[in-house]
Write a protein that holds these residues in place. Structure first.
Motif, short mmCIF file in Angstrom:
data_model
loop_
_atom_site.label_atom_id
_atom_site.label_comp_id
_atom_site.label_asym_id
_atom_site.label_seq_id
_atom_site.Cartn_x
_atom_site.Cartn_y
_atom_site.Cartn_z
N MET A 1 0.85 -1.16 0.00
CA MET A 1 0.00 0.00 0.00
C MET A 1 0.91 1.23 0.00
O MET A 1 1.82 1.33 0.81
N PRO A 2 0.67 2.18 -0.86
CA PRO A 2 1.49 3.40 -0.93
C PRO A 2 1.38 4.24 0.35
O PRO A 2 0.35 4.21 1.03
N ASN A 3 2.44 4.97 0.64
CA ASN A 3 2.46 5.82 1.84
C ASN A 3 1.27 6.78 1.88
O ASN A 3 0.69 6.99 2.95
N GLU A 4 0.93 7.35 0.75
CA GLU A 4 -0.17 8.31 0.71
C GLU A 4 -1.49 7.67 1.14
O GLU A 4 -2.29 8.28 1.83
N GLU A 5 -1.69 6.42 0.74
CA GLU A 5 -2.92 5.72 1.11
C GLU A 5 -2.92 5.39 2.60
O GLU A 5 -3.95 5.50 3.27
N ILE A 6 -1.78 4.97 3.12
CA ILE A 6 -1.67 4.68 4.56
C ILE A 6 -2.02 5.92 5.36
O ILE A 6 -2.79 5.86 6.33
N LEU A 7 -1.46 7.06 4.96
CA LEU A 7 -1.76 8.32 5.65
C LEU A 7 -3.21 8.73 5.45
O LEU A 7 -3.88 9.14 6.41
N GLY A 8 -3.69 8.60 4.23
CA GLY A 8 -5.06 8.99 3.92
C GLY A 8 -6.10 8.21 4.70
O GLY A 8 -7.13 8.74 5.10
N ARG A 9 -5.83 6.95 4.93
CA ARG A 9 -6.77 6.11 5.69
C ARG A 9 -6.57 6.24 7.20
O ARG A 9 -7.34 5.67 7.96
N GLY A 10 -5.53 6.95 7.59
CA GLY A 10 -5.30 7.16 9.02
C GLY A 10 -4.72 5.96 9.75
O GLY A 10 -4.82 5.87 10.96
N TYR A 11 -4.11 5.04 9.01
CA TYR A 11 -3.52 3.86 9.66
C TYR A 11 -2.33 4.24 10.52
O TYR A 11 -2.12 3.67 11.59
N LEU A 12 -1.53 5.16 10.05
CA LEU A 12 -0.35 5.63 10.77
C LEU A 12 -0.23 7.14 10.62
O LEU A 12 -0.71 7.71 9.65
N THR A 13 0.47 7.75 11.55
CA THR A 13 0.77 9.17 11.44
C THR A 13 2.05 9.34 10.62
O THR A 13 2.84 8.39 10.51
N PRO A 14 2.29 10.51 10.09
CA PRO A 14 3.56 10.73 9.38
C PRO A 14 4.77 10.48 10.29
O PRO A 14 5.77 9.91 9.85
N GLU A 15 4.66 10.85 11.55
CA GLU A 15 5.76 10.64 12.49
C GLU A 15 6.07 9.15 12.66
O GLU A 15 7.23 8.75 12.67
N ALA A 16 5.03 8.34 12.79
CA ALA A 16 5.23 6.90 12.96
C ALA A 16 5.83 6.29 11.70
O ALA A 16 6.69 5.41 11.78
N MET A 17 5.40 6.77 10.56
CA MET A 17 5.95 6.25 9.31
C MET A 17 7.43 6.62 9.16
O MET A 17 8.23 5.80 8.73
#
Length: 124
Positions: A1-17
């Protein structure tokens, strides 16, 4: 799953990524500091590099810092993270808002912990 999708779905915060070693651009106004990222478990190959260049500073020993050392290096910990990119030895977090010399002093402290750990040898 692309980073943008992970962020968009709220699975992880940018800091956690970023802490996990994700390579991703950040918006100019992200306001993410190194301290924000250090709240998470860090990837083994994560390091810092100053926006003006220089050698990467591995963060492997960061958790060993004492409270006093964290206060002493609060300017480094509060440095703004501009981006992450793939480096020669892993993911590098590019920081700004602190003098490059301070990052070198921070490196010295972290390296001292690494050397102490190596000199103790394996625990049996």
């Amino acid at each position: 799953m692309p980073n943008e999708e992970i962020l968009g779905r709220g699975y992880l915060t940018p800091e956690a990524m970023l802490a996990a070693g994700a390579v991703m651009p950040l918006p100019e106004d992200s306001g993410i500091s190194l301290r924000d990222i250090l709240r998470y478990e860090l990837a083994d190959d994560l390091s810092l590099v100053h926006a003006q260049g220089g050698e990467p500073v591995p963060l492997e020993q960061e958790e060993e810092l004492t409270r006093t050392e964290r206060k002493r290096f609060s300017d480094v910990l509060d440095a703004r993270v501009l981006e992450s990119h793939a480096g020669e030895h892993g993911t590098e977090l590019v920081i700004d808002g602190v003098k490059p010399e301070r990052l070198e002093q921070f490196r010295s402290v972290l390296e001292a912990y690494g050397q102490a750990e190596q000199s103790m040898g394996p625990i049996q």
